[in-house]
Motif scaffolding. Structure first.
Motif: not given
Length: 388
Positions: A170-194
């Motif tokens: 569906m359509a999403y709200k226009p609100d951009p990612l917050t710095a906290e959300q972005r940092q939290h998501l970035e931490q999901t990648n623990t593989d150097e090959a990705l």
């Protein structure tokens, strides 16, 4: 007055016929695996964890998983790609199928922590596939060997989010990612090959949205793609209970009375669900999505090996679950990354622009806060995944 009463009676009879054809009174067995206590009925921990893996996101909702239980070790089992569940028109090289193996494995790992089982996952223990005999090789070589170790249960914060729908178109709200959300998501990648990157600049949002529309337009304009989609579209409750995989109206966010009216209409008059109408709906939905997306994520791998594809799927599962934890929803835009001749031009362009180092874009994902909930999708019985 008599005419009005007759019209009302006809409308009631018509609605009754549509609801009956839809199967409104049938129990939705295809949703049983989503129940929180579904896995509790199985004593074997391997089957329990498979029941949670079954909830993982997967390409075209084909659920292309096959499990073989080790007969000597009660804490060991293997995951295979089910070569009878390939979407060969849209995914001719089975890349999305292998990504789906990774999403399954990560759900198993998360559930294992919650239940007190440490899952050691060994990818391709017998080597990667023979690409010249892909179907045969899938049946012979496991994607992963999973060995469990009983440990103290440790609450995994992502576990509860496994029971939410993985895709929201569906359509999403226009609100951009917050710095906290972005940092939290970035931490999901623990593989150097990705590599996990986020795009929220207006130019990138516009460009990636256009890729989503272009890919949808190309795919839905191909007869073989429409035929493949039609073969796995379940038009009523009886079909959904019988097959328990593939597409349905729920995937378009349709629920309640409207869903049953549409299901009844398509069941009684199959010609209503023609390729032209489906194409228009898909392209319109892609345009709406492009206009209501505040950010995109890309998962890239250094190569396009089967191992990298599986690892990308594991990361995608972590990304989805962490996103839910942050109040976000996602949708993978798979079309522009599909590998067949008609998609070659946009596939090449998006890689030139967003993977200039020669990486492979395994997933292009739109993400944001939802404007409406989306229904759960069909799931097979876990026992259907277990092979001899």
């Amino acid at each position: 007055m008599i005419i009005l009463s007759s019209v009302i009676i006809v409308l009631i009879l018509l609605a009754g016929a549509l609801f009956t054809a839809s199967g409104v009174f049938k129990k939705a067995k295809y949703l049983d695996p989503w129940k929180r206590d579904y896995a509790d009925q199985f004593e074997d921990p391997r089957v329990k964890l498979t029941a949670y893996g079954l909830l993982a996101p997967n390409g075209h909702n084909m659920q292309p998983w096959k499990i073989r239980l080790d007969k000597q070790n009660p804490l060991k089992f293997s995951l295979y790609s089910d070569n009878t569940r390939l979407a060969l028109a849209s995914d001719p090289v089975a890349r999305q199928t292998l990504v789906s193996q990774g999403t399954f494995l990560e759900y198993v790992r998360v559930a294992g922590e919650q239940l007190g089982y440490q899952a050691t996952i060994r990818l391709f223990p017998e080597g990667e596939y023979d690409e010249q005999k892909l179907g045969e090789s899938m049946d012979q070589k496991p994607v992963a060997e999973i060995t469990l170790l009983k440990v103290q249960p440790a609450a995994n914060p992502l576990f509860d989010y496994m029971f939410l729908p993985d895709t929201n178109r569906m359509a999403y709200k226009p609100d951009p990612l917050t710095a906290e959300q972005r940092q939290h998501l970035e931490q999901t990648n623990t593989d150097e090959a990705l590599k996990l990157t986020f795009m929220d600049a207006s130019a990138d949002i516009k460009k990636l949205g256009e890729y989503g529309i272009e890919g949808t337009d190309i795919e839905t304009g191909l007869k073989r793609m429409n035929e493949e989609s039609a073969q796995i579209f379940r038009s009523n409750e009886s079909q959904k209970n019988k097959y328990r995989y593939g597409f349905s109206f729920e995937g378009q966010g349709t629920t309640g009375v409207k869903k049953h009216l549409l299901q009844g209409l398509i069941t009684i008059f199959p010609s209503f669900n023609n390729a032209e109408a489906s194409t228009k709906l898909a392209v319109d939905a892609a345009r709406t999505a492009a206009q209501h997306t505040p950010a995109y994520a890309l998962i890239l791998s250094k190569d396009n090996s089967r191992t990298s594809q599986v690892k990308a799927g594991m990361l995608y599962s972590r990304l989805i679950l962490a996103g839910h934890e942050q109040g976000l929803v996602m949708q993978p835009l798979s079309q522009v990354l599909e590998e067949y001749p008609e998609m070659k031009a946009p596939y090449t362009r998006i890689h030139q622009e967003y993977a200039p180092g020669g990486e492979t874009i395994q997933l292009l994902v739109r993400l944001g806060q939802p404007t409406q909930d989306t229904p759960l999708s069909m799931r097979r019985a876990v026992t259907d995944l277990i092979a001899d």
